[in-house]
Design a protein around this motif. Structure first.
Motif, PDB file in Angstrom:
ATOM      1  N   LEU B  33       0.465  -1.664  -0.228  1.00 37.36           N
ATOM      2  CA  LEU B  33       0.410   0.266   0.650  1.00 37.36           C
ATOM      3  C   LEU B  33       0.905   1.071  -0.192  1.00 37.36           C
ATOM      4  O   LEU B  33       0.707   2.455  -0.278  1.00 37.36           O
ATOM      5  CB  LEU B  33      -0.957   0.308   1.355  1.00 37.36           C
ATOM      6  N   PHE B  34       2.374   0.887   0.440  1.00 37.33           N
ATOM      7  CA  PHE B  34       3.107   2.257   0.232  1.00 37.33           C
ATOM      8  C   PHE B  34       3.111   2.767  -1.162  1.00 37.33           C
ATOM      9  O   PHE B  34       2.689   3.458  -1.943  1.00 37.33           O
ATOM     10  CB  PHE B  34       3.898   2.041   0.635  1.00 37.33           C
ATOM     11  N   TRP B  35       2.566   2.130  -2.458  1.00 43.66           N
ATOM     12  CA  TRP B  35       2.833   2.459  -3.633  1.00 43.66           C
ATOM     13  C   TRP B  35       1.023   3.461  -4.119  1.00 43.66           C
ATOM     14  O   TRP B  35       1.505   4.158  -4.603  1.00 43.66           O
ATOM     15  CB  TRP B  35       2.530   1.332  -4.540  1.00 43.66           C
ATOM     16  N   VAL B  36       0.525   3.144  -2.813  1.00 44.30           N
ATOM     17  CA  VAL B  36      -0.601   4.506  -2.848  1.00 44.30           C
ATOM     18  C   VAL B  36      -0.290   5.347  -2.410  1.00 44.30           C
ATOM     19  O   VAL B  36      -1.092   6.290  -3.350  1.00 44.30           O
ATOM     20  CB  VAL B  36      -1.524   3.342  -2.110  1.00 44.30           C
ATOM     21  N   VAL B  37      -0.367   5.888  -1.436  1.00 45.72           N
ATOM     22  CA  VAL B  37       1.200   7.096  -0.767  1.00 45.72           C
ATOM     23  C   VAL B  37       1.537   7.626  -1.444  1.00 45.72           C
ATOM     24  O   VAL B  37       1.791   8.437  -2.223  1.00 45.72           O
ATOM     25  CB  VAL B  37       1.765   6.321   0.350  1.00 45.72           C
ATOM     26  N   VAL B  38       2.129   6.766  -2.953  1.00 43.22           N
ATOM     27  CA  VAL B  38       3.652   7.495  -3.900  1.00 43.22           C
ATOM     28  C   VAL B  38       2.419   8.014  -4.816  1.00 43.22           C
ATOM     29  O   VAL B  38       2.996   9.317  -5.368  1.00 43.22           O
ATOM     30  CB  VAL B  38       4.653   6.188  -4.258  1.00 43.22           C
ATOM     31  N   ARG B  39       1.553   7.493  -5.273  1.00 48.03           N
ATOM     32  CA  ARG B  39       1.205   7.467  -6.475  1.00 48.03           C
ATOM     33  C   ARG B  39      -0.001   9.127  -6.046  1.00 48.03           C
ATOM     34  O   ARG B  39       0.065  10.016  -6.876  1.00 48.03           O
ATOM     35  CB  ARG B  39      -0.479   6.575  -6.503  1.00 48.03           C
ATOM     36  N   ALA B  40       0.019   9.145  -4.965  1.00 45.52           N
ATOM     37  CA  ALA B  40      -1.478  10.223  -4.533  1.00 45.52           C
ATOM     38  C   ALA B  40      -0.692  11.379  -4.348  1.00 45.52           C
ATOM     39  O   ALA B  40      -0.284  12.148  -4.066  1.00 45.52           O
ATOM     40  CB  ALA B  40      -1.982   9.236  -2.412  1.00 45.52           C
ATOM     41  N   ALA B  41       1.409  10.989  -3.968  1.00 43.72           N
ATOM     42  CA  ALA B  41       1.546  12.237  -3.820  1.00 43.72           C
ATOM     43  C   ALA B  41       2.048  13.013  -4.947  1.00 43.72           C
ATOM     44  O   ALA B  41       2.447  13.730  -4.809  1.00 43.72           O
ATOM     45  CB  ALA B  41       3.527  11.928  -3.507  1.00 43.72           C
ATOM     46  N   GLU B  42       1.844  11.994  -5.645  1.00 50.11           N
ATOM     47  CA  GLU B  42       2.190  12.133  -7.347  1.00 50.11           C
ATOM     48  C   GLU B  42       1.099  13.707  -7.798  1.00 50.11           C
ATOM     49  O   GLU B  42       1.391  14.539  -8.462  1.00 50.11           O
ATOM     50  CB  GLU B  42       1.413  11.459  -8.287  1.00 50.11           C
ATOM     51  N   VAL B  43      -0.002  13.961  -7.396  1.00 44.65           N
ATOM     52  CA  VAL B  43      -0.789  14.628  -6.946  1.00 44.65           C
ATOM     53  C   VAL B  43      -0.540  15.892  -6.494  1.00 44.65           C
ATOM     54  O   VAL B  43      -0.320  15.646  -5.505  1.00 44.65           O
ATOM     55  CB  VAL B  43      -2.430  14.474  -7.034  1.00 44.65           C
ATOM     56  N   GLY B  44      -0.452  17.128  -7.179  1.00 40.41           N
ATOM     57  CA  GLY B  44      -0.083  18.364  -6.388  1.00 40.41           C
ATOM     58  C   GLY B  44      -1.281  18.654  -5.529  1.00 40.41           C
ATOM     59  O   GLY B  44      -2.293  18.634  -5.468  1.00 40.41           O
ATOM     60  N   PRO B  45      -0.540  19.467  -3.810  1.00 39.95           N
ATOM     61  CA  PRO B  45      -1.711  19.542  -3.159  1.00 39.95           C
ATOM     62  C   PRO B  45      -2.352  20.135  -3.253  1.00 39.95           C
ATOM     63  O   PRO B  45      -3.567  20.415  -3.307  1.00 39.95           O
ATOM     64  CB  PRO B  45      -0.444  20.666  -2.494  1.00 39.95           C
ATOM     65  N   ASP B  46      -2.549  21.242  -4.443  1.00 43.20           N
ATOM     66  CA  ASP B  46      -3.419  22.259  -4.681  1.00 43.20           C
ATOM     67  C   ASP B  46      -4.625  21.304  -5.191  1.00 43.20           C
ATOM     68  O   ASP B  46      -5.956  21.404  -4.443  1.00 43.20           O
ATOM     69  CB  ASP B  46      -3.235  23.580  -5.866  1.00 43.20           C
ATOM     70  N   ARG B  47      -4.467  20.618  -6.076  1.00 40.71           N
ATOM     71  CA  ARG B  47      -5.592  19.783  -6.686  1.00 40.71           C
ATOM     72  C   ARG B  47      -6.156  18.549  -6.126  1.00 40.71           C
ATOM     73  O   ARG B  47      -7.240  18.724  -6.080  1.00 40.71           O
ATOM     74  CB  ARG B  47      -4.972  18.958  -8.214  1.00 40.71           C
ATOM     75  N   ALA B  48      -5.303  18.032  -5.098  1.00 42.44           N
ATOM     76  CA  ALA B  48      -5.324  16.679  -4.378  1.00 42.44           C
ATOM     77  C   ALA B  48      -6.996  17.936  -2.945  1.00 42.44           C
ATOM     78  O   ALA B  48      -7.793  17.021  -3.290  1.00 42.44           O
ATOM     79  CB  ALA B  48      -4.188  16.708  -2.762  1.00 42.44           C
ATOM     80  N   LEU B  49      -6.514  19.123  -2.859  1.00 44.76           N
ATOM     81  CA  LEU B  49      -7.636  19.717  -1.903  1.00 44.76           C
ATOM     82  C   LEU B  49      -9.126  19.787  -2.090  1.00 44.76           C
ATOM     83  O   LEU B  49      -9.764  19.806  -1.923  1.00 44.76           O
ATOM     84  CB  LEU B  49      -7.040  21.016  -1.229  1.00 44.76           C
ATOM     85  N   SER B  50      -8.924  20.315  -4.048  1.00 46.49           N
ATOM     86  CA  SER B  50      -9.966  20.545  -4.543  1.00 46.49           C
ATOM     87  C   SER B  50     -10.307  19.156  -4.595  1.00 46.49           C
ATOM     88  O   SER B  50     -11.820  18.909  -4.960  1.00 46.49           O
ATOM     89  CB  SER B  50      -9.364  21.233  -5.599  1.00 46.49           C
TER      90      SER B  50
END
Lengths: 376, 525
Positions: B33-50
């Protein structure tokens, strides 16, 4: 310990029976799998198919032989039929074998991209039911290229740098021939929302994937505002919602609907079962209504069998394989030499819109629009 | 019990080795599941928040949380009464009903939901027969109903096990002391079976969160469906972000369940000397039988009838013929998964049952996370993990088995843990007094006592792995066709007739493993 179980292993028994049949050790009438492979093995059966003349295009006999092993990631839908086709290839070429990994197209595309980023994909070829999955793999740089001589027979609209279409699904207007004549059907899909003759007689299937792809195409080609206007216009026409496009084609054949929006092959399935049904197909021109989505193939980056992959894809575009797609799935053949079933125009006579098919995966704005106007 | 404090400490205090082993298991199943975190981290913080605060995400979160709550409550309301009826009442045909109400668990939810829609959908059999529109089965309540029908057996099975090992003399004591039957149930029985109900409810809640097939067929927008949409649009980062949000919901569910289960653990130890007097149903016999019939009819007979219908009537035009090797592959991989899960569950369950430490609790809870993550997420994470970390094992059976362990370990942990809790510690002390070293006491006393639980846990993993689809499609070796991959293949091509035989084989094989689970109860019927 060998952990890699392959389909080849499971089929070994069947394969040796074929070899035995060819060398005369077993009576030739032992099973249908024996003897040389002919066009009859590729062709489907039924009233729409029996009267067809021999397919044009390049015959398998005129193509370079297939020899070696290929791993095919096979995306969704009709993959069971693809394995039948591969089995025929394996019967023609005893030295050739295919291992198949079936899963939904988009998931295999994601898998290939992950594999490519992490090392190398075990796949040699990726076959997907939609251009979106092929485009995603190509965009991620995980696809190789196909030589021009392989993709040449296919019109430009149905291929890209990295992939080539194998069989198409054309958007069409099924209409009831007792209620409309061919001349009544507009060649502009936008006209259906305004023309009084279509008040209270049209059907659509807004929950259906192919319909949503059509609306996505309209969004890209005409813009959000015109698409919204069209959807509202259709609702004002009292368009009837059905669960899927096979039902729409059936209702049109029965006269409960005068016309509808559906993929072409559903009408062919109705005609297969009821040849006297008053049902015909019309095609619009150069707009979303004339969209042709394709299943297609691409070589996976890093394959060490790129020559074999090219020859394999060329076989999928051979006269026999295209006849297979046309007659067994009622798909739209991608080479002009093979006509579709049911007196439809050949692939080079269609007027599909100028649209990058891989953009069709952007579904969410379409769903939002359909919900906004109340179609979903 | 303080007569042999020294012995007790040595037997009880989990050794560093055990803690290390259990911790290693937890780390191993969390690693992909570490790879889920890696993929999620590739999304910029602004887009992630929105994305995370967008209206549709909030709606999805609301739907998912409401679905988990309703399905869990519904499963308790169906599972607990059925467990009481089949173990403690004079319901006619208790042995039959025990098997019949357990079996819906072997029906894959995507087949169950499909059967439900074909019978009760707007164009379904029932609407056709009645000739009038029926209330829609689509949406929230339809999804909740179907999920309850196919996964309440988790609650039924855990509750039943607790009721069977429950000392009936306690109820009699309460009655003697002046409690009426209802008060005795509330004051004596409920606290005893509470942890078991909670353990089953936890599996139900997390299953409801992770299931894709049912909400997809019943058209409800939940996390799994949104995650599939993101993967379908090739936005792996967004899909990973949504998965992490789902993990956050999971952690809340795990925390809530912890507070219920942390009750009196000694309650478990009271191995029943004998059962309490059976509840006389009297005039309630009819309604009770009607209830059992309704549940079995909807959850078991309906899907079987639909499969039978497919067998005789549905079209079969796909070219890919069924082979028995698919069943062999399914049984092979699922059996290995059962063995691997039990082996991995033993240290985790033993540590968590014998230690009150925070670490033991965290280790045990950590194994549940993979169970709540949708199979497609686990599958793609294992693609990333496998191709990088263990390329030699990529697309091999061991990696597929590992995928099943990541997904289904808690199914085994729960059952094994309750077996360990039921081991009367005075027996272990007796063995120690008689001169057995701690290891010998464990081998000669504890192992035989928890063996039936381990077998039942393995059987439960087996039948769960048999019906797993999304991770199997992505992680299995090329050409390694199983029953579910074949069912998916032909069903996707519209050849329902071809799906019937493998689906019936799947139900039959998994049904046999259910008998193994049920045979654990020593005095049912």
């Amino acid at each position: 310990m060998e952990w890699n179980a392959t389909r080849r292993g499971f089929l070994a028994g069947a394969g040796s029976a074929v070899v035995a049949g060819c060398t005369g050790l077993v009576p030739a009438n032992e099973g249908t799998d024996d003897g040389p492979v002919t066009i009859t093995d590729f062709r489907g059966s039924g009233p729409l198919v029996e009267s067809r003349s021999a397919p044009g295009g390049t015959a398998i006999a005129d193509l370079p032989d297939l020899s070696g092993d290929l791993t095919v990631y096979l995306g969704g839908g009709e993959s069971g039929l693809y394995t039948t086709l591969f089995d025929l290839f394996e019967r023609i070429y005893p030295e050739f074998s295919v291992s198949v990994q079936p899963a939904p197209s988009s998931q295999l595309a994601n898998t290939i991209i992950e594999e490519h980023q992490g090392g190398a994909s075990p796949a040699d070829v990726f076959i997907a039911v939609d251009a979106g999955s092929l485009g995603a793999v190509a965009d991620a740089g995980a696809a190789g290229t196909l030589p021009g001589e392989v993709t040449d027979p296919v019109p430009d609209a149905f291929k890209a740098d990295n992939w080539v279409g194998l069989a198409g699904r054309a958007r069409a207007i099924p209409y009831n021939t007792e209620q409309f004549s061919a001349d009544d059907i507009p060649t502009d899909v936008m006209a259906f929302a305004e023309d009084e003759r279509f008040q209270g007689t049209m059907g659509w299937a807004p929950t259906y994937g192919a319909f949503q792809a059509f609306v996505t195409a309209m969004r890209i080609l005409e813009g959000e505002d015109r698409t919204r206007q069209w959807l509202k216009g259709m609702l004002d026409q009292n368009v009837e919602s059905k669960k899927n496009e096979f039902l729409i084609s059936n209702f049109v054949a029965e006269g409960e609907l005068g016309a509808g929006f559906a993929n072409h092959y559903y009408s062919l399935r109705v005609q297969r079962d009821r040849q006297d049904a008053p049902l015909a197909l019309a095609f619009t021109e150069n707009d979303a209504g004339a969209l042709v989505n394709v299943s297609g193939a691409l070589p996976v980056a890093g394959t060490d069998s790129s020559d074999l992959v090219a020859r394999f894809v060329r076989h999928l575009l051979s006269a026999e394989a295209q006849e297979f797609f046309a007659t067994r799935t009622f798909g739209y053949p991608m080479i002009p030499g093979v006509p579709p079933v049911g007196d439809l125009p050949r692939v080079d006579e269609l007027s599909p819109p100028d649209l990058d098919l891989s953009k069709l995966s952007d579904l969410e704005p379409t769903l939002a629009l359909l919900r906004e106007v109340g179609a979903l | 019990m303080s007569s042999f404090p020294a012995l007790r400490d040595r037997e009880d205090g989990p050794g560093a080795g055990l803690t290390l082993l259990a911790g290693g298991v937890a780390v191993a199943v969390l690693a992909p599941l570490f790879w889920v975190v890696v993929r999620a981290a590739e999304v910029g913080p602004d887009r992630a928040l929105s994305l995370l605060t967008s209206g549709s995400t909030v709606e999805i979160l609301g739907n998912s949380v409401a679905l988990v709550a309703v399905v869990t409550a519904g499963s308790v309301l169906v599972g607990v009464p059925l467990a009481v009826l089949t173990t403690r009442s004079d319901l006619p045909g208790r042995r039959f009903w025990t098997v019949a109400v357990s079996l819906p668990l072997v029906v894959p939810s995507y087949i169950g939901a499909f059967a439900f829609v074909s019978a009760f959908g707007p164009t379904g059999t029932i609407a056709g027969a009645l000739g009038v529109p029926v209330p829609t089965v689509y949406g929230f309540w339809g999804t909740a109903l179907v999920l309850v029908l196919y996964i309440y057996p988790y609650v039924f099975l855990t509750t039943r096990a607790a009721l069977l090992s429950f000392d009936g003399r306690l109820v009699e004591a309460a009655r003697t002391l002046g409690d009426d039957r209802r008060t005795a149930f509330r004051r004596v029985v409920l606290p005893q079976i509470g942890p078991a109900v909670a353990a089953g409810a936890l599996l139900v809640a997390l299953y409801a969160l992770s299931d894709f097939g049912t909400p997809a067929i019943m058209q409800l927008e939940v996390f799994t469906q949104a995650i599939y949409v993101e993967y379908g649009a090739f936005r792996r980062g967004f899909a990973a972000l949504l998965s992490l949000q789902l993990v956050a919901v999971t952690l809340v569910v795990l925390a809530v369940e912890s507070t219920i289960e942390a009750g009196d653990r000694a309650a478990y130890e009271s191995q029943g000397g004998r059962a309490a007097a059976r509840i006389r149903l009297g005039r309630w016999t009819g309604p009770a039988l009607a209830f059992c019939t309704l549940v079995v009819g909807l959850a078991l007979l309906l899907p079987l009838a639909v499969l039978g219908w497919w067998l005789v009537r549905a079209n079969s035009y796909s070219g890919f013929a069924f082979e028995w090797s698919f069943a062999a592959n399914s049984v092979y991989a699922s059996s290995l998964a059962a063995l691997a899960c039990v082996a991995a569950a033993l240290p985790v369950a033993y540590l968590s049952a014998r230690s009150d430490s925070r670490l033991a609790r965290i280790v045990e809870r950590a194994t549940y996370v993979g169970y709540a993550v949708p199979g497609i997420v686990v599958g793609l994470a294992l693609v990333s993990f496998g191709i990088r970390a263990v390329p030699g094992l990529y697309q091999t059976v061991p990696l597929l088995v590992f995928a099943y362990v990541v997904r289904f370990l808690p199914v085994a942990v729960g059952v094994v843990r309750s077996s360990v809790l039921q081991v009367d510690r005075s027996l272990v002390e007796a063995a120690r007094i008689l001169g057995e070293p701690p290891r010998g006491a464990f081998r000669r006393v504890v192992v035989p006592l928890i063996a039936p639980g381990a077998v039942a846990g393995g059987a439960l993993v087996f039948l769960t792995a048999m019906k797993e689809l999304p991770a199997t499609l992505l992680v299995s070796p090329t050409g390694f066709d199983t029953l579910v991959t074949y069912i998916w293949l032909v069903q996707d091509a519209g050849s329902y007739g071809q799906a019937a035989v493998p689906a019936l084989v799947l139900v039959a094989v998994s049904g046999l493993s259910m008998l193994v689970i049920l045979s654990r109860g020593r005095y049912d019927g």
